[in-house]
Scaffold this motif. Structure first.
Motif, short mmCIF file in Angstrom:
data_model
loop_
_atom_site.label_atom_id
_atom_site.label_comp_id
_atom_site.label_asym_id
_atom_site.label_seq_id
_atom_site.Cartn_x
_atom_site.Cartn_y
_atom_site.Cartn_z
N GLN A 22 0.75 53.37 3.96
CA GLN A 22 1.27 52.03 3.69
C GLN A 22 0.65 51.44 2.43
OE1 GLN A 22 -0.22 48.75 4.15
NE2 GLN A 22 1.69 47.62 3.99
N ALA A 23 -0.64 51.65 2.23
CA ALA A 23 -1.31 51.11 1.04
C ALA A 23 -0.80 51.79 -0.24
CB ALA A 23 -2.82 51.29 1.16
N VAL A 24 -0.66 53.11 -0.20
CA VAL A 24 -0.16 53.83 -1.38
C VAL A 24 1.28 53.44 -1.65
CG1 VAL A 24 0.44 56.13 -2.24
CG2 VAL A 24 -1.77 55.75 -1.15
N ILE A 29 5.52 50.61 -4.79
CA ILE A 29 6.56 49.60 -4.84
C ILE A 29 6.20 48.53 -5.87
CG2 ILE A 29 7.62 47.73 -3.52
CD1 ILE A 29 7.56 49.63 -1.08
N SER A 30 4.93 48.15 -5.94
CA SER A 30 4.50 47.13 -6.90
C SER A 30 4.70 47.57 -8.34
CB SER A 30 3.03 46.79 -6.67
OG SER A 30 2.86 46.17 -5.44
N ASN A 32 6.99 49.61 -9.36
CA ASN A 32 8.40 50.01 -9.49
C ASN A 32 8.60 51.51 -9.58
OD1 ASN A 32 9.47 47.41 -9.36
ND2 ASN A 32 9.00 47.06 -11.52
N VAL A 33 7.75 52.27 -8.92
CA VAL A 33 7.95 53.71 -8.82
C VAL A 33 8.94 53.98 -7.68
CG1 VAL A 33 6.84 55.92 -8.35
CG2 VAL A 33 5.67 54.21 -9.75
N LEU A 34 8.80 53.24 -6.60
CA LEU A 34 9.75 53.30 -5.49
C LEU A 34 10.61 52.05 -5.49
CD1 LEU A 34 7.56 54.57 -2.51
CD2 LEU A 34 9.23 55.85 -3.84
N ASN A 35 11.87 52.25 -5.20
CA ASN A 35 12.82 51.14 -5.15
C ASN A 35 13.05 50.76 -3.70
OD1 ASN A 35 14.80 49.28 -5.53
ND2 ASN A 35 16.23 50.65 -6.57
N ILE A 36 12.73 49.55 -3.35
CA ILE A 36 12.86 49.06 -1.97
C ILE A 36 14.32 48.93 -1.56
CG2 ILE A 36 12.82 46.58 -2.39
CD1 ILE A 36 10.75 48.29 0.25
N ARG A 37 15.25 48.94 -2.51
CA ARG A 37 16.67 48.82 -2.19
C ARG A 37 17.28 50.12 -1.69
NH1 ARG A 37 17.13 46.67 -7.53
NH2 ARG A 37 15.95 44.76 -7.45
N GLN A 38 16.56 51.23 -1.83
CA GLN A 38 17.05 52.49 -1.27
C GLN A 38 16.85 52.46 0.24
OE1 GLN A 38 14.78 55.45 -3.30
NE2 GLN A 38 16.16 55.48 -5.07
N PRO A 39 17.86 52.87 1.00
CA PRO A 39 17.78 52.73 2.47
C PRO A 39 16.60 53.47 3.10
CG PRO A 39 20.03 53.20 1.80
CD PRO A 39 19.18 53.32 0.57
N LEU A 40 16.33 54.69 2.67
CA LEU A 40 15.23 55.45 3.25
C LEU A 40 13.88 54.81 2.95
CD1 LEU A 40 14.24 57.92 4.81
CD2 LEU A 40 14.13 59.14 2.63
N VAL A 41 13.69 54.39 1.71
CA VAL A 41 12.44 53.73 1.32
C VAL A 41 12.28 52.43 2.10
CG1 VAL A 41 11.20 52.66 -0.60
CG2 VAL A 41 12.44 54.78 -0.96
N TYR A 42 13.36 51.68 2.24
CA TYR A 42 13.30 50.42 2.98
C TYR A 42 12.95 50.66 4.45
CZ TYR A 42 14.52 46.04 5.16
OH TYR A 42 14.47 44.89 5.91
N GLN A 43 13.54 51.68 5.07
CA GLN A 43 13.25 51.95 6.48
C GLN A 43 11.80 52.36 6.68
OE1 GLN A 43 16.14 54.87 7.65
NE2 GLN A 43 17.59 53.32 8.36
N ILE A 44 11.29 53.21 5.81
CA ILE A 44 9.89 53.63 5.92
C ILE A 44 8.98 52.44 5.70
CG2 ILE A 44 8.10 55.06 4.87
CD1 ILE A 44 10.31 57.12 4.29
N TRP A 45 9.25 51.65 4.67
CA TRP A 45 8.43 50.49 4.35
C TRP A 45 8.46 49.47 5.49
CZ3 TRP A 45 4.52 49.06 1.75
CH2 TRP A 45 4.29 47.72 1.45
#
Length: 94
Positions: A22-24, A29-30, A32-45
């Motif tokens: 979660q910390a990594v 996300i901070s 902008n390496v990962l995009n929170i708008r992607q469904p898989l990333v959002y579900q994990i986050w």
């Protein structure tokens, strides 16, 4: 008693890795390496936040505001390690 210690250590290990991931992920996300708008990333986050937020919230209420730095995961990891040491040292002779 040894089976209890094994299960306890496994649970602490799982909690440790959930907090690390979660910390990594929050750093990624901070920056902008990962995009929170992607469904898989959002579900994990979202799932990781649901797991960690009940533990983080009381600690964040006690800590003073430190700008943009959140040391709550470090405090929780230290507390988990201390709890593991105390339980293992006090229950291992039995």
């Amino acid at each position: 008693m040894s089976s209890f210690l094994a299960i306890f250590n496994m649970a602490i290990g799982i909690a440790w890795w959930i907090i690390i991931v979660q910390a990594v992920m929050s750093w990624l996300i901070s920056f902008n390496v990962l995009n929170i708008r992607q469904p898989l990333v959002y579900q994990i986050w979202s799932g990781l936040n649901r797991l960690t937020e009940p533990v983080y919230r009381p600690i964040r209420n006690l800590l003073p505001s430190m700008g943009g730095i959140d040391i709550t995961p470090v405090i929780v990891l230290l507390a988990l390690s201390a709890l593991q040491i105390v339980v293992n040292n006090n229950l291992s002779p039995y």
